[in-house]
Design a protein around this motif. Structure first.
Motif, PDB file in Angstrom:
ATOM      1  N   ASP A   1      28.982  17.960 -11.921  1.00 57.67           N
ATOM      2  CA  ASP A   1      28.654  16.999 -10.884  1.00 57.67           C
ATOM      3  C   ASP A   1      29.407  17.354  -9.606  1.00 57.67           C
ATOM      4  O   ASP A   1      30.355  18.151  -9.624  1.00 57.67           O
ATOM      5  N   ARG A   2      28.994  16.746  -8.497  1.00 57.36           N
ATOM      6  CA  ARG A   2      29.638  17.040  -7.218  1.00 57.36           C
ATOM      7  C   ARG A   2      31.121  16.696  -7.284  1.00 57.36           C
ATOM      8  O   ARG A   2      31.508  15.635  -7.782  1.00 57.36           O
ATOM      9  N   PRO A   3      32.020  17.556  -6.770  1.00 55.93           N
ATOM     10  CA  PRO A   3      33.451  17.252  -6.772  1.00 55.93           C
ATOM     11  C   PRO A   3      33.793  16.119  -5.795  1.00 55.93           C
ATOM     12  O   PRO A   3      33.108  15.912  -4.796  1.00 55.93           O
ATOM     13  N   TYR A   4      34.876  15.396  -6.120  1.00 58.80           N
ATOM     14  CA  TYR A   4      35.467  14.499  -5.129  1.00 58.80           C
ATOM     15  C   TYR A   4      36.019  15.356  -3.983  1.00 58.80           C
ATOM     16  O   TYR A   4      36.675  16.381  -4.221  1.00 58.80           O
ATOM     17  N   ALA A   5      35.774  14.915  -2.748  1.00 65.57           N
ATOM     18  CA  ALA A   5      36.277  15.672  -1.603  1.00 65.57           C
ATOM     19  C   ALA A   5      36.340  14.775  -0.376  1.00 65.57           C
ATOM     20  O   ALA A   5      35.510  13.880  -0.198  1.00 65.57           O
ATOM     21  N   GLY A   6      37.334  15.025   0.449  1.00 68.15           N
ATOM     22  CA  GLY A   6      37.445  14.375   1.741  1.00 68.15           C
ATOM     23  C   GLY A   6      37.602  15.430   2.824  1.00 68.15           C
ATOM     24  O   GLY A   6      38.220  16.473   2.611  1.00 68.15           O
ATOM     25  N   LEU A   7      37.021  15.165   3.995  1.00 68.61           N
ATOM     26  CA  LEU A   7      37.076  16.094   5.115  1.00 68.61           C
ATOM     27  C   LEU A   7      37.467  15.328   6.373  1.00 68.61           C
ATOM     28  O   LEU A   7      36.823  14.333   6.722  1.00 68.61           O
ATOM     29  N   LEU A   8      38.517  15.781   7.040  1.00 70.80           N
ATOM     30  CA  LEU A   8      38.965  15.190   8.303  1.00 70.80           C
ATOM     31  C   LEU A   8      38.966  16.287   9.352  1.00 70.80           C
ATOM     32  O   LEU A   8      39.608  17.324   9.171  1.00 70.80           O
ATOM     33  N   LEU A   9      38.240  16.063  10.462  1.00 73.71           N
ATOM     34  CA  LEU A   9      38.098  17.084  11.494  1.00 73.71           C
ATOM     35  C   LEU A   9      38.335  16.504  12.886  1.00 73.71           C
ATOM     36  O   LEU A   9      37.888  15.388  13.189  1.00 73.71           O
ATOM     37  N   GLY A  10      39.005  17.292  13.715  1.00 75.27           N
ATOM     38  CA  GLY A  10      39.003  17.084  15.147  1.00 75.27           C
ATOM     39  C   GLY A  10      38.001  18.046  15.751  1.00 75.27           C
ATOM     40  O   GLY A  10      38.067  19.258  15.501  1.00 75.27           O
ATOM     41  N   ASN A  11      37.045  17.527  16.526  1.00 76.13           N
ATOM     42  CA  ASN A  11      35.936  18.329  17.034  1.00 76.13           C
ATOM     43  C   ASN A  11      36.004  18.383  18.558  1.00 76.13           C
ATOM     44  O   ASN A  11      36.063  17.333  19.227  1.00 76.13           O
ATOM     45  N   PHE A  12      35.992  19.586  19.105  1.00 73.46           N
ATOM     46  CA  PHE A  12      36.108  19.797  20.551  1.00 73.46           C
ATOM     47  C   PHE A  12      34.849  20.511  21.023  1.00 73.46           C
ATOM     48  O   PHE A  12      34.576  21.636  20.593  1.00 73.46           O
ATOM     49  N   SER A  13      34.083  19.889  21.941  1.00 70.95           N
ATOM     50  CA  SER A  13      32.771  20.404  22.319  1.00 70.95           C
ATOM     51  C   SER A  13      32.656  20.644  23.815  1.00 70.95           C
ATOM     52  O   SER A  13      33.244  19.921  24.623  1.00 70.95           O
ATOM     53  N   LEU A  14      31.873  21.649  24.151  1.00 71.95           N
ATOM     54  CA  LEU A  14      31.438  21.912  25.514  1.00 71.95           C
ATOM     55  C   LEU A  14      29.923  21.783  25.529  1.00 71.95           C
ATOM     56  O   LEU A  14      29.239  22.441  24.756  1.00 71.95           O
ATOM     57  N   LEU A  15      29.408  20.899  26.407  1.00 68.02           N
ATOM     58  CA  LEU A  15      27.979  20.655  26.509  1.00 68.02           C
ATOM     59  C   LEU A  15      27.472  21.163  27.854  1.00 68.02           C
ATOM     60  O   LEU A  15      28.188  21.107  28.855  1.00 68.02           O
ATOM     61  N   SER A  16      26.225  21.614  27.858  1.00 66.20           N
ATOM     62  CA  SER A  16      25.588  22.041  29.094  1.00 66.20           C
ATOM     63  C   SER A  16      24.140  21.585  29.073  1.00 66.20           C
ATOM     64  O   SER A  16      23.385  21.921  28.156  1.00 66.20           O
ATOM     65  N   ASP A  17      23.757  20.774  30.077  1.00 66.58           N
ATOM     66  CA  ASP A  17      22.405  20.226  30.147  1.00 66.58           C
ATOM     67  C   ASP A  17      21.635  20.804  31.318  1.00 66.58           C
ATOM     68  O   ASP A  17      22.162  20.910  32.434  1.00 66.58           O
ATOM     69  N   THR A  18      20.383  21.180  31.062  1.00 64.65           N
ATOM     70  CA  THR A  18      19.404  21.387  32.119  1.00 64.65           C
ATOM     71  C   THR A  18      18.393  20.256  31.991  1.00 64.65           C
ATOM     72  O   THR A  18      18.544  19.359  31.156  1.00 64.65           O
ATOM     73  N   ALA A  19      17.358  20.290  32.802  1.00 66.66           N
ATOM     74  CA  ALA A  19      16.357  19.232  32.741  1.00 66.66           C
ATOM     75  C   ALA A  19      15.622  19.209  31.405  1.00 66.66           C
ATOM     76  O   ALA A  19      15.117  18.160  30.986  1.00 66.66           O
ATOM     77  N   ASP A  20      15.564  20.345  30.710  1.00 66.84           N
ATOM     78  CA  ASP A  20      14.774  20.389  29.476  1.00 66.84           C
ATOM     79  C   ASP A  20      15.513  21.000  28.288  1.00 66.84           C
ATOM     80  O   ASP A  20      14.886  21.330  27.284  1.00 66.84           O
ATOM     81  N   SER A  21      16.839  21.142  28.353  1.00 69.25           N
ATOM     82  CA  SER A  21      17.567  21.672  27.198  1.00 69.25           C
ATOM     83  C   SER A  21      19.008  21.191  27.200  1.00 69.25           C
ATOM     84  O   SER A  21      19.576  20.873  28.250  1.00 69.25           O
TER      85      SER A  21
ATOM     86  N   GLY B   1      42.640  11.524   3.881  1.00 69.68           N
ATOM     87  CA  GLY B   1      42.664  10.063   3.766  1.00 69.68           C
ATOM     88  C   GLY B   1      41.404   9.466   3.178  1.00 69.68           C
ATOM     89  O   GLY B   1      41.225   8.247   3.203  1.00 69.68           O
ATOM     90  N   ALA B   2      40.532  10.288   2.604  1.00 71.72           N
ATOM     91  CA  ALA B   2      39.262   9.793   2.078  1.00 71.72           C
ATOM     92  C   ALA B   2      39.468   8.811   0.927  1.00 71.72           C
ATOM     93  O   ALA B   2      38.816   7.757   0.867  1.00 71.72           O
ATOM     94  N   GLU B   3      40.355   9.146  -0.011  1.00 69.33           N
ATOM     95  CA  GLU B   3      40.595   8.255  -1.150  1.00 69.33           C
ATOM     96  C   GLU B   3      41.116   6.906  -0.681  1.00 69.33           C
ATOM     97  O   GLU B   3      40.657   5.849  -1.132  1.00 69.33           O
ATOM     98  N   GLN B   4      42.071   6.913   0.241  1.00 70.29           N
ATOM     99  CA  GLN B   4      42.658   5.663   0.708  1.00 70.29           C
ATOM    100  C   GLN B   4      41.624   4.788   1.422  1.00 70.29           C
ATOM    101  O   GLN B   4      41.585   3.566   1.237  1.00 70.29           O
ATOM    102  N   LEU B   5      40.765   5.412   2.247  1.00 71.68           N
ATOM    103  CA  LEU B   5      39.763   4.627   2.964  1.00 71.68           C
ATOM    104  C   LEU B   5      38.745   4.029   2.002  1.00 71.68           C
ATOM    105  O   LEU B   5      38.405   2.833   2.103  1.00 71.68           O
TER     106      LEU B   5
END
Length: 324
Positions: free
Chosen positions: A102-122, A138-142
């Motif tokens: 069966d699927r293992p117990y697992a927790g994932l904590l991430l800090g995500n840093f993004s750069l976005l660029s918009d044109t009129a159609d993308s 901290g998945a178990e505790q939450l």
């Protein structure tokens, strides 16, 4: 202009940049399997929680604007920072020693840093994610704390969870916004997208498309999601006092590696035999008014590992974003 349109080439209007946006955006999002139609619902991808901030287009450091220009050319740039946590459990959480298939117990904590660029159609997004897989997430505790709050028993197998491993992922995504035409006062469009992620969390390719119907579709590029999955990201700029849409979409993922299923190749631990091709369908809505956006998606996902029971895994994703 007519010849370019007939050949499917970008016109001057399509290449235009959207206007600058001086507002920052805060987003709170939660994804949870409890609303699914399966029994039990509290299994596999159980919960995803995310808090994020997105900058105005006028507050991007010069060196990041230079990076964006080198990668994507002209466009309105933003930066985004968010913290996300995901919780995964097997189907049977009453076992102290979980079923090894069966699927293992697992927790994932991430800090995500993004750069976005918009044109009129993308919209193009480059994201670097750093964090940890394991008890330090901290998945178990939450999960146990929430179960205490609602009077449910605790899952019994958290002692077997995938142990602490530093987590890293680099992701690049592009979404195109292609108008399909109007039906009276209403707009329609299609949002094809391509995503590539590489790292010791997940290594995968994803392609997908969403169809939308509503008003003010040029206000964003679709609803946000905790990745993986089709995500339009947190940035939105309302183009009318009240904008809204309903949507339906699908994506396919070719997964080369997923630490949440396979554990670490250097440390071993609980793992299952993975499925390389994963698909999702989703549908929902978005409402934008008074500087706020409320979105909801209902997602159904095919199996991620051999022996996964219960048919399509289902969960809901809700987010609220506020412009300041």
């Amino acid at each position: 202009m007519a010849v370019a349109a007939a050949l499917g080439l970008p016109t001057a209007g399509a290449l235009a940049q959207p206007p600058a946006d001086t507002a920052a955006i805060w987003t709170l999002q939660d994804e949870n399997a409890s609303i699914g139609a399966t029994d039990p619902t509290d299994r596999f991808y159980v919960n995803g929680l995310r808090l994020g901030w997105t900058s105005p287009t006028t507050k991007v450091p010069d060196f990041l604007d230079t990076v964006g220009r080198a990668l994507w050319g002209d466009g309105q740039r933003r930066i985004g920072v968010n913290l996300s946590q995901q919780i995964y459990t097997p189907a049977d959480t009453s076992l102290v020693i979980p079923d090894p298939h069966d699927r293992p117990y697992a927790g994932l904590l991430l800090g995500n840093f993004s750069l976005l660029s918009d044109t009129a159609d993308s919209r193009s997004v480059l994201t670097v994610s750093l964090g940890v897989v394991g008890p330090a997430s901290g998945a178990e505790q939450l999960q146990n704390g929430f179960h205490n709050l609602i009077g449910q028993s605790h899952p019994l197998g958290w002692n077997s969870q995938i142990q602490n491993v530093p987590a890293f992922e680099l992701l690049h995504e592009r979404t195109w916004r292609l108008p399909l035409g109007r039906i009276g006062q209403f707009e329609t469009d299609v949002l094809p997208s391509l995503t590539a992620g590489v790292g010791n969390v997940r290594t995968y390719l994803q392609t997908g498309v969403s169809l939308r119907f509503g008003q003010g579709l040029d206000s964003d590029f679709g609803v946000p999601r905790v990745r993986p999955g089709l995500s339009g990201n947190d940035a939105f700029t309302p183009t009318r006092p009240f904008a809204w849409y309903v949507f339906a979409g699908a994506d396919g993922q070719a997964v080369a590696y997923d630490i949440l299923l396979e554990s670490s190749p250097f440390r071993g631990g609980p793992h299952v035999s993975t499925v390389w091709d994963v698909a999702e369908i989703q549908a929902g809505f978005a409402i934008m008014a008074h500087g706020m956006r409320l979105t909801f998606s209902y997602v159904a996902q095919t199996r991620e590992f051999n022996g996964q029971i219960g048919g399509l895994h289902q969960f809901g994703s809700a987010a609220i974003s506020i412009r300041f």
